[in-house]
Design a protein around this motif. Structure first.
Motif, mmCIF file in Angstrom:
data_model
loop_
_atom_site.group_PDB
_atom_site.id
_atom_site.type_symbol
_atom_site.label_atom_id
_atom_site.label_comp_id
_atom_site.label_asym_id
_atom_site.label_seq_id
_atom_site.Cartn_x
_atom_site.Cartn_y
_atom_site.Cartn_z
ATOM 1 N N ARG A 116 0.834 -1.220 0.000
ATOM 2 C CA ARG A 116 0.000 0.000 0.000
ATOM 3 C C ARG A 116 0.868 1.269 0.000
ATOM 4 O O ARG A 116 1.750 1.395 -0.819
ATOM 5 N N SER A 148 -3.125 -0.547 6.970
ATOM 6 C CA SER A 148 -2.301 -1.266 5.987
ATOM 7 C C SER A 148 -1.269 -2.144 6.686
ATOM 8 O O SER A 148 -0.979 -3.251 6.221
ATOM 9 N N SER A 157 -6.268 -10.781 2.414
ATOM 10 C CA SER A 157 -6.493 -9.507 3.080
ATOM 11 C C SER A 157 -7.879 -9.483 3.713
ATOM 12 O O SER A 157 -8.749 -10.253 3.341
ATOM 13 N N THR A 199 -9.690 -6.545 0.870
ATOM 14 C CA THR A 199 -9.945 -6.751 -0.549
ATOM 15 C C THR A 199 -9.805 -8.222 -0.891
ATOM 16 O O THR A 199 -9.035 -8.939 -0.265
ATOM 17 N N GLN A 237 -8.929 -8.957 -3.915
ATOM 18 C CA GLN A 237 -7.901 -8.888 -4.955
ATOM 19 C C GLN A 237 -6.599 -8.445 -4.329
ATOM 20 O O GLN A 237 -6.394 -7.255 -4.097
ATOM 21 N N LYS A 287 -3.902 -7.961 -5.556
ATOM 22 C CA LYS A 287 -3.109 -7.019 -6.346
ATOM 23 C C LYS A 287 -3.366 -5.577 -5.894
ATOM 24 O O LYS A 287 -2.511 -4.722 -6.029
ATOM 25 N N ASN A 288 -4.530 -5.330 -5.268
ATOM 26 C CA ASN A 288 -4.820 -3.983 -4.775
ATOM 27 C C ASN A 288 -3.905 -3.526 -3.641
ATOM 28 O O ASN A 288 -3.792 -2.344 -3.370
ATOM 29 N N VAL A 289 -3.296 -4.481 -2.952
ATOM 30 C CA VAL A 289 -2.424 -4.065 -1.841
ATOM 31 C C VAL A 289 -1.007 -3.734 -2.331
ATOM 32 O O VAL A 289 -0.210 -3.170 -1.598
ATOM 33 N N THR A 312 1.180 1.326 -5.642
ATOM 34 C CA THR A 312 1.078 1.861 -6.995
ATOM 35 C C THR A 312 2.466 1.888 -7.630
ATOM 36 O O THR A 312 3.405 2.399 -7.028
ATOM 37 N N ARG A 327 2.768 -8.327 -9.361
ATOM 38 C CA ARG A 327 1.694 -7.669 -10.114
ATOM 39 C C ARG A 327 1.385 -8.453 -11.384
ATOM 40 O O ARG A 327 0.243 -8.535 -11.827
#
Ligand SMILES: Nc1ncnc2c1ncn2[C@@H]1O[C@H](COP(=O)(O)OP(=O)(O)O)[C@@H](O)[C@H]1O
Ligand SMILES: [Mg+2]
Length: 367
Positions: free
Chosen positions: A12, A38, A51, A54, A56, A58-60, A63, A88
């Motif tokens: 995150r 987080s 998690s 989520t 998914q 991949k959201n954690v 970016t 990713r």
């Protein structure tokens, strides 16, 4: 037991985390959006492979970061290293337990028992039975060692029976085979769940009594099918209606914990605050039973307790946590709210999560 060391990378909004937690109480302070949840989420993924925020993973991943890596070292003789990585570019979760690259999720879960107490957890009573069933099975899994194998066989038989029910033309013989399988393992699941529940109930009652005495409150285990008939008989008798519905209506997949106050569903008579305390007692009792039944400790992740419980009950809750020998990670937006709570001899570490000028947050020991 407890985490000696945590290293997170690409999680995150957190800059690389390098944390040496205290063996007992760890308070994590920081303003809204700094990354407290987080951090708990990272520990949760490390212990559960998923998690609580989520579906998914991949959201954690931070970016623009290529992956998230979570690493932890558990105290013990010998110490145990755990690792989870999610790229990713791939949906696969790489797990490591004690250096074993072929480690499975169940190894992770068994190695690091976790209990999460967050605003969603407080909805355990009002939510669907699946949440309570998960709570029940967490206890059975950690206390009764052959549960996982039985659970898997039950689930497999149920899947096959349901697939046959949805199929237009049923082969009665094939159905009978899976029904028999489901009945055998389903009954065994019930035996283990019932045995666990008999141990759990007095621990829960004692915990609730210390948090908030509620005379008239009852907790009951419902196995998911008729009390007076065995599962084989129930399955056989409900074939026609199960076929109409397209699934198996009764069985261990419908087990639940029923909570009532003076014979009325607790959810309809308890205040919101009382419900939170009942849930707190359930969650604390899980850890207490684990300690007394297997001398193992679970790690508690507690998100934003001061916002959920009033001061008096928060204090009692924290005393119960302290009476156990478990490790706790607890977040707060008010740094003062959890300072005077603990006794002098209990090891307490404070951490701070702060925004940095790079747009990410950094975790540092406080004071
Ligand atoms: N994948 C991600 N990459 C970078 N930042 C993220 C990602 N997901 C969420 N965030 C940001 O991380 C911050 C931390 O949120 P959270 O952990 O909920 O903070 P807290 O619990 O301290 O209020 C939020 O500002 C959110 O926008
Ligand atoms: Mg938060």
């Amino acid at each position: 037991m407890g985490l000696l060391q945590l290293n997170f990378d690409g999680l995150r909004n957190l800059q690389t985390v390098d944390m040496a937690p205290s063996s007992r109480i760890n308070v994590i302070n920081g303003v809204n959006g700094s990354g407290k949840t987080s951090l708990l989420e990272g520990i949760h993924i490390l212990g559960m492979g998923r998690s609580f925020r989520t579906r998914q993973l991949k959201n954690v991943i931070q970016t623009e970061a290529p992956y998230v890596t979570l690493y932890g070292r558990l105290a013990g003789e010998p110490q145990v290293d755990l690792g989870v990585r999610r790229l990713r570019s791939s949906s696969e979760l790489e797990l490591r337990v004690k250096g074993d690259k072929k480690a499975r999720l169940a190894d992770l879960v068994e190695t690091m028992p976790l209990q999460l107490i967050n605003p969603d957890a407080f909805r355990l009573l009002e939510g669907s039975p699946s949440g309570r069933r998960e709570f029940l099975d967490w206890g059975v899994f950690h206390v009764k060692h052959n549960f996982l194998a039985i659970w898997k066989r039950t689930r497999r038989a149920l899947k096959h029976r349901n697939a046959l029910l949805r199929h237009g033309r049923i082969e009665p013989q094939e159905l009978a085979v899976w029904e028999q399988e489901l009945a055998t393992w389903g009954e065994q699941m019930d035996v283990l769940r019932r045995a666990w529940f008999a141990e759990f109930l007095p621990v829960f009652e004692d915990t609730l009594d210390q948090l908030l005495p509620l005379p008239g409150l009852t907790l009951r285990y419902a196995r998911g099918w008729d009390k007076k008939r065995d599962l084989a008989e129930v399955l056989h008798a409900s074939r026609a209606t199960d076929q109409q519905m397209g699934f198996t209506q009764q069985g261990p997949q419908r087990a639940d914990l029923r909570i009532k106050l003076n014979k009325q569903p607790a959810i309809e008579v308890l205040s919101r605050g009382q419900q939170k305390l009942v849930v707190s007692a359930l969650k604390l009792a899980q850890g207490r039973l684990l300690e007394s039944a297997s001398q193992r400790h679970c790690i508690y992740l507690i998100d934003d307790l001061p916002a959920e419980l009033d001061e008096q009950h928060r204090l009692r809750f924290c005393q119960l946590l302290e009476d156990m020998q478990c490790q706790v990670f607890i977040t707060s937006v008010e740094p003062k709210a959890l300072m005077q709570t603990w006794q002098a001899q209990t090891p307490v570490s404070m951490f701070h999560v702060k925004h940095t000028d790079r747009g990410l947050s950094q975790l540092t020991p406080d004071g």
